[in-house]
Design a protein around this motif. Structure first.
Motif, PDB file in Angstrom:
ATOM      1  N   GLY A 626     -23.828  24.536   0.469  1.00 50.99           N
ATOM      2  CA  GLY A 626     -22.384  24.607   0.295  1.00 50.99           C
ATOM      3  C   GLY A 626     -21.935  23.776  -0.899  1.00 50.99           C
ATOM      4  N   ARG A 627     -20.713  23.241  -0.821  1.00 49.85           N
ATOM      5  CA  ARG A 627     -20.179  22.431  -1.922  1.00 49.85           C
ATOM      6  C   ARG A 627     -21.081  21.226  -2.164  1.00 49.85           C
ATOM      7  NH1 ARG A 627     -15.522  21.082   0.172  1.00 49.85           N
ATOM      8  NH2 ARG A 627     -14.407  22.906  -0.631  1.00 49.85           N
ATOM      9  N   ALA A 628     -21.349  20.925  -3.434  1.00 46.39           N
ATOM     10  CA  ALA A 628     -22.249  19.825  -3.767  1.00 46.39           C
ATOM     11  C   ALA A 628     -21.727  19.067  -4.980  1.00 46.39           C
ATOM     12  CB  ALA A 628     -23.653  20.351  -4.054  1.00 46.39           C
ATOM     13  N   PHE A 629     -22.011  17.755  -4.999  1.00 43.06           N
ATOM     14  CA  PHE A 629     -21.556  16.854  -6.063  1.00 43.06           C
ATOM     15  C   PHE A 629     -22.752  16.033  -6.534  1.00 43.06           C
ATOM     16  CE2 PHE A 629     -20.464  12.486  -7.111  1.00 43.06           C
ATOM     17  CZ  PHE A 629     -19.497  12.641  -8.098  1.00 43.06           C
ATOM     18  N   TYR A 630     -22.886  15.889  -7.868  1.00 47.51           N
ATOM     19  CA  TYR A 630     -24.000  15.132  -8.440  1.00 47.51           C
ATOM     20  C   TYR A 630     -23.498  14.241  -9.571  1.00 47.51           C
ATOM     21  CZ  TYR A 630     -26.348  19.098  -6.228  1.00 47.51           C
ATOM     22  OH  TYR A 630     -26.747  20.051  -5.343  1.00 47.51           O
ATOM     23  N   LEU A 631     -24.061  13.040  -9.643  1.00 47.62           N
ATOM     24  CA  LEU A 631     -23.732  12.094 -10.700  1.00 47.62           C
ATOM     25  C   LEU A 631     -25.018  11.722 -11.423  1.00 47.62           C
ATOM     26  CD1 LEU A 631     -21.706  10.211 -12.140  1.00 47.62           C
ATOM     27  CD2 LEU A 631     -22.220   8.494 -10.375  1.00 47.62           C
ATOM     28  N   GLY A 632     -24.997  11.822 -12.764  1.00 39.91           N
ATOM     29  CA  GLY A 632     -26.204  11.590 -13.525  1.00 39.91           C
ATOM     30  C   GLY A 632     -26.024  10.610 -14.668  1.00 39.91           C
ATOM     31  N   LEU A 633     -27.123   9.930 -15.016  1.00 37.89           N
ATOM     32  CA  LEU A 633     -27.193   9.018 -16.156  1.00 37.89           C
ATOM     33  C   LEU A 633     -28.188   9.593 -17.149  1.00 37.89           C
ATOM     34  CD1 LEU A 633     -26.554   6.179 -17.426  1.00 37.89           C
ATOM     35  CD2 LEU A 633     -28.575   5.353 -16.183  1.00 37.89           C
ATOM     36  N   LEU A 634     -27.782   9.744 -18.414  1.00 31.37           N
ATOM     37  CA  LEU A 634     -28.605  10.354 -19.445  1.00 31.37           C
ATOM     38  C   LEU A 634     -28.922   9.333 -20.527  1.00 31.37           C
ATOM     39  CD1 LEU A 634     -26.493  13.628 -19.883  1.00 31.37           C
ATOM     40  CD2 LEU A 634     -28.249  13.156 -18.165  1.00 31.37           C
ATOM     41  N   ILE A 635     -30.192   9.121 -20.784  1.00 26.98           N
ATOM     42  CA  ILE A 635     -30.632   8.196 -21.829  1.00 26.98           C
ATOM     43  C   ILE A 635     -31.362   9.013 -22.889  1.00 26.98           C
ATOM     44  CG2 ILE A 635     -32.041   6.176 -22.348  1.00 26.98           C
ATOM     45  CD1 ILE A 635     -31.769   5.381 -19.394  1.00 26.98           C
ATOM     46  N   HIS A 636     -30.905   8.911 -24.137  1.00 29.72           N
ATOM     47  CA  HIS A 636     -31.508   9.725 -25.192  1.00 29.72           C
ATOM     48  C   HIS A 636     -31.541   8.952 -26.505  1.00 29.72           C
ATOM     49  CE1 HIS A 636     -27.224  10.326 -25.865  1.00 29.72           C
ATOM     50  NE2 HIS A 636     -27.134  10.935 -24.695  1.00 29.72           N
TER      51      HIS A 636
END
Length: 636
Positions: A626-636
């Protein structure tokens, strides 16, 4: 409440310009990229007569597509099917054809599993971190790729190593116990350009069998994957070596529908793909390459007794191996680009399966079996005035399956600024190892499936920053291999039985509305019909429509929103004999991403999936998230 969430997200996308770093410049669509899959040589799409789509790695990562299945969700002509909400087996139907009719390559090496019943590929576990681009070529492609390329080819091209040291990492968590973590580094060591990557994926807390049918036992999935690649100049050529693999463990249920839950049914999968390629240009008009590769897949399953299934036990193992070698030459003579190659491939495998259900014992042991092929192909790309033509032919000689010639012709005709594309080709698919040699269901007399298909398309540039493409197609497959059960004896076997006709239309619009906002839309109309049975094939929606918006600001913000509507389609209720045909309701899915580049090397991303909390059913009796939430950290 759902409507207010959607309005807020679209409001966030309504203004701004370009985030720092080329990685965030999403609306700058490339309308004429160079691709290799359609002709086996680097060719601009404007010179390719086949219907082709390209999904870049930067698009995948900016939109947060963690798996290949997510990355292909918005490509016209593709329908995705997944049996389960976690890591259930996932199949892609191209233009209504079976998953068995789609050849999947990684850097030109076949990765289809030879011990699945139809030699198909599971899209559920392939990660996107290392992908440079995905080239999707629709229509019969056996002339260049042999067996299985009946509906088309999906070629996953991975990112090459860079010379400068460049580390990166991604960490993301969220709903359904999700963890997506990946890291890698690229650079030069002792004259070798090297790239190393490792990733960890997991999710869970949701039943594979549909919770709406009373299945509440949570199923989990986790996977480790890794890859390495090396490039080095050797003489007048370049040597490239790659190795990639993954190891997955996922909970499964006994079946879809009521009472499908099983708390200790487990499947494991390990796969390993390696290749070595040497490409050299001895002269200004001659280039040749040698490619050696292998793919090994091992799948095991275990289901012991538990309080709800005290008399049930299952133990299984499937091992498959594909080995290949290709020697290709490209020669330029006047206005002709000639491509000729010699290819060899060997598919082999074995399996064992044993079950005990209430004292009813069943076992099947398939000893190691193998089939091999040697093939010769020739192709000519040339111009006839303003018209770009491609003609090709191939002969495959299979051990046990005979000789299979195929042909293909394609043309691109410019009419003013409009490009008219057309192609016609033949294709075939040999029976799989399991279909031929299964002690219980196999049939050694099976013949290869054969196909004839054609398509016609238009590409219209509205402006320098906007394109519209439309194509229509029709394809016939004869001697289709079906799994048939005799209603009198209840004996089941694979037989050549059906003739299938697939036809439809695909449309796509891509435009940069401004330097800050881009949009794309797709429409697929499809019919796939079994002419022998007189009925439409299941799980093929007659209508699929998509809409996407990509946005970036003058500062550090960027985002996107996606809408996907999948129309009504049929399926089979395998839980209730005599297994009636049922309808799967239409569904509209909405997703969005919002990213922020905090510094040159650090970013944050928020992803929302299934924002309206729809309840899609891709396979009858199996659930979806169903409904989903994601939080991400990006290192580049």
């Amino acid at each position: 409440m759902n409507t207010r969430i959607l309005v807020c997200i679209l409001g966030c996308l309504a203004g701004g310009a370009v985030p720092r770093g080329a990685r965030a410049q999403l609306p700058e669509y490339v309308f004429d990229p160079v691709i290799v899959t359609a002709t086996r040589t680097p060719t601009s799409i404007s010179q390719v007569g086949s219907s082709v789509a390209v999904v870049t790695g930067s698009e995948l990562r900016a939109r947060g597509a963690a798996t290949l299945l997510e990355g292909l969700a918005f490509v016209p002509g593709l329908v995705q099917i997944q049996a389960g909400s976690a890591a259930g087996t996932a199949t892609v139907f191209m233009r209504g054809a079976k998953g068995d009719h789609l050849l999947v390559l990684v850097d030109g090496i076949e990765v289809n599993d030879p011990l699945t019943p139809g030699n198909s590929f599971d899209f559920s576990t392939f990660p996107t971190d290392a992908i440079e681009r995905i080239e999707i070529v629709r229509g019969p492609q056996s002339t260049l790729y042999g067996s299985d390329a009946v509906a088309g080819v999906i070629n996953i091209i991975t990112r090459p190593p860079g010379e400068a040291v460049a580390p990166w990492a991604t960490f993301e968590g969220g709903s359904y116990e999700t963890l997506n973590a990946a890291a890698g580094v690229s650079g030069t060591l002792a004259g070798n350009r090297i790239r190393l990557e490792i990733a960890r994926r997991q999710l869970g807390g949701i039943s594979s069998a549909a919770e709406a049918d009373g299945n509440t036992e949570p199923d989990d999935w986790n996977m480790w994957s890794g890859a390495m690649s090396l490039e080095r100049q050797v003489g007048r050529g370049e040597l490239t070596a790659t190795l990639r693999g993954s190891r997955s463990r996922f909970d499964i249920d006994d079946f879809g529908g009521p009472f499908g839950d099983d708390p200790n049914a487990l499947d494991h999968r390990q796969d390993l793909t390696g290749s070595v390629r040497y490409r050299s240009t001895p002269g200004t008009r001659w280039t040749h390459s040698l490619l050696l590769g292998a793919t090994a897949v091992r799948r095991t399953g275990f289901d012991g007794a538990d309080p709800d299934h005290a008399d049930e036990r299952v133990n299984s193992e499937y091992r498959g191996l594909v080995q290949s070698a290709q020697w290709q030459h490209e020669v330029v003579l006047a206005d002709h680009r000639l491509t000729a190659g010699l290819a060899w491939e060997r598919r082999s495998g074995q399996s064992r399966y044993a079950s005990d259900s209430g004292g009813w014992l069943y076992s099947e042991n398939l000893p190691w079996q193998a089939r091999s092929v040697t093939a010769l192909y020739v192709q000519d790309q040339f111009g006839l005035g303003p018209v770009a033509l491609t003609l090709g032919g191939r002969i495959d000689v299979w051990s046990g399956y005979g000789v299979h010639p195929t042909m293909r012709a394609a043309a691109v005709v410019p009419i003013g600024r409009i490009l008219v594309r057309s192609s016609i080709g033949t294709a075939f698919r040999t029976p799989s190892i399991y279909q031929c040699f299964s002690p219980r269901y196999g049939n050694a007399d099976l013949e290869a499936e054969r196909s004839l298909g054609y398509d016609l398309g238009l590409e219209v540039p509205l402006t320098d920053r906007a394109r519209v493409g439309v194509s229509v197609y029709r394809q016939n497959v004869t001697d289709l291999i079906d799994f048939i059960t005799d209603p009198t004896t209840w004996i089941s076997q694979y037989v050549n039985r059906s003739e299938v006709v697939m036809q439809g239309a695909e449309g796509e619009v891509r435009l940069a509305l401004s330097d800050r906002l881009g949009a794309e839309a797709g429409l697929t109309l499809m019919q796939a019909r079994d002419e022998t049975a007189g009925e439409d094939l299941v799980r093929r929606p007659a209508l699929t429509a998509t809409l996407g918006l990509d946005w970036h600001s003058a500062g550090a913000l960027y985002g996107s929103a996606r809408f996907r509507h999948v129309g009504k389609r049929s399926d089979i209720d395998f839980h209730s004999p005599p297994y009636p045909v049922v309808d799967l309701e239409p569904v509209t899915l909405v997703e969005a991403e919002l990213g922020y580049e905090a510094t040159e090397h650090l970013g944050l991303r928020v992803r929302l999936r299934n924002i309206t909390d729809a309840d899609p059913v891709w396979v009858w009796g199996y659930g979806a998230m169903g409904r989903a939430f994601y939080l991400g950290l990006l290192i580049h």
